[in-house]
Write an enzyme that holds these catalytic residues in place. Structure first.
Site, PDB file in Angstrom:
ATOM      1  N   HIS A  44       0.827  -1.193   0.000  1.00 50.54           N
ATOM      2  CA  HIS A  44       0.000   0.000   0.000  1.00 50.54           C
ATOM      3  C   HIS A  44       0.867   1.252   0.000  1.00 50.54           C
ATOM      4  CE1 HIS A  44      -2.799   2.907   2.129  1.00 50.54           C
ATOM      5  NE2 HIS A  44      -3.495   2.547   1.067  1.00 50.54           N
ATOM      6  N   HIS A  86      -0.377  10.585  -2.506  1.00 56.00           N
ATOM      7  CA  HIS A  86      -1.647  10.203  -1.894  1.00 56.00           C
ATOM      8  C   HIS A  86      -2.739  11.208  -2.214  1.00 56.00           C
ATOM      9  CE1 HIS A  86      -4.649   8.806   0.832  1.00 56.00           C
ATOM     10  NE2 HIS A  86      -4.475   9.781   1.708  1.00 56.00           N
TER      11      HIS A  86
END
Length: 362
Positions: A44, A86
């Site tokens: 991730h 992100h």
């Protein structure tokens, strides 16, 4: 796509005990598009529990730790280059706030209905963005990662694709805020597809999964490229591009059948699979995994992180929210609930749990 496959290879995030063992996963033979295949591990944002997220160093470490896929979140620069961050607001993930030459770029925008103040990738050319350096997003939670602040540049999608190709792992990109980027003339879908075509990673059997919290861009991508698609569902709210639609309605049996008309997998917030009771502990698995499988969808859960604060109470160890809990046990619980993959900030722990779980199935 001209036809839908019935599954995708994907994985979810798990968080367990503090370890940086470089453990090869039993799924390392490669991702599969078969529901009966072994689950997989997805790094991730890379191994973001150990390195600043979305850096080449984080992706490289995830691969060494046994990840089958690495995940870049994608946003655009002013000149249309897709980069891994992100969010498009980068004050928390780069040193831009310390750069006086960019002080005048600080501004306030409305992103998906939220007012956000900071510095945004779409206000920088690629050349300008490359002068910045990545920093740890959660310094209070992961102080050890701050030792790497300033050491890495913001990678492009193409750099991530080249790394994955060289190392023989899959890529699991997420399109961030696609409706917003469309609104400012920086559509994400076309450059993403072009990048995949350039690296010859655009076929149905390539180890690529594209994910999104929105629906319309996945439907568009379904007509543009033959790689697998995954519908992300958060634990609350709904897709920004479909006002009035909730994620809760999307994880019903009927909602999952609708998702299967344009996607191959479900990227579920982990509480949809193992709901928590009033004490914050996980209970019996919900029907989501079985219903998704019945619709022909693979299920991958996110995000498991090793720190206590990110876990259900039955996996915590001690009372320090930043201390490591038992992510190994949490990983086993989700595998036991039937998920097809694990997104994790700590791929080594997820890979170790998966290897042990698979050994127990023999």
């Amino acid at each position: 796509m001209t036809s839908r496959k019935t599954s995708i290879a994907a994985a979810v995030a798990l968080t367990a005990a503090a370890t940086t063992l470089l453990v090869p996963t039993a799924a390392q033979a490669g991702p599969s598009t078969d529901l009966s295949a072994d689950p997989v591990v997805i790094g991730h944002r890379g191994a973001s529990g150990y390195r600043p997220e979305h850096t080449i160093a984080a992706y490289e470490l995830a691969i060494r730790q046994g990840a089958d896929y690495i995940e870049p979140d994608l946003v655009s620069t002013k000149d249309g280059v897709l980069v891994a961050r992100h969010e498009n607001e980068i004050s928390g993930t780069t040193d831009v706030a310390d750069r006086p030459e960019f002080a005048d770029r600080r501004t306030t925008k409305v992103i998906d209905g939220r007012t956000v103040t900071g510095w945004f990738t779409e206000d920088f050319t690629y050349k300008e963005l490359r002068t910045l350096r990545a920093v740890e997003r959660l310094p209070g939670v992961r102080p050890d990662n701050t030792a790497y602040d300033g050491g890495f540049r913001v990678p492009t999608l193409d750099e991530v694709l080249k790394l994955a190709r060289r190392e023989g792992v899959g890529v699991y990109p997420e399109t961030k805020h696609p409706t917003y980027f469309d609104s400012i003339g920086l559509s994400l879908e076309e450059p993403l597809v072009a990048a995949l075509e350039k690296r010859k990673l655009d076929d149905a059997d390539d180890e690529v999964v594209i994910q999104s919290f929105e629906v319309s861009n996945l439907r568009d991508l379904d007509t543009m490229v033959d790689v697998d698609l995954a519908q992300l569902v958060d634990g609350a709210g709904g897709p920004f591009d479909l006002p009035g639609t909730t994620y809760a309605s999307m994880v019903t049996a009927a909602g999952l059948r609708t998702i299967a008309t344009y996607a191959d997998g479900l990227g579920a917030a982990k509480n949809w699979v193992l709901p928590r009771d009033a004490s914050g502990a996980t209970g019996a698995p919900s029907a989501v995994v079985d219903d998704a499988h019945a619709a022909g969808l693979v299920v991958h859960v996110w995000t498991l992180r090793r720190e206590n604060q990110f876990m259900a109470t039955d996996f915590r160890v001690g009372t320090d929210p930043n201390a490591p809990g038992d992510m190994y046990a949490e990983s086993l619980a989700f595998l036991g609930a039937g998920v097809d993959g694990l997104f994790s900030d700590n791929p080594d722990i997820a890979a170790r749990a998966l290897a042990d779980w698979l050994a127990d199935q023999d």
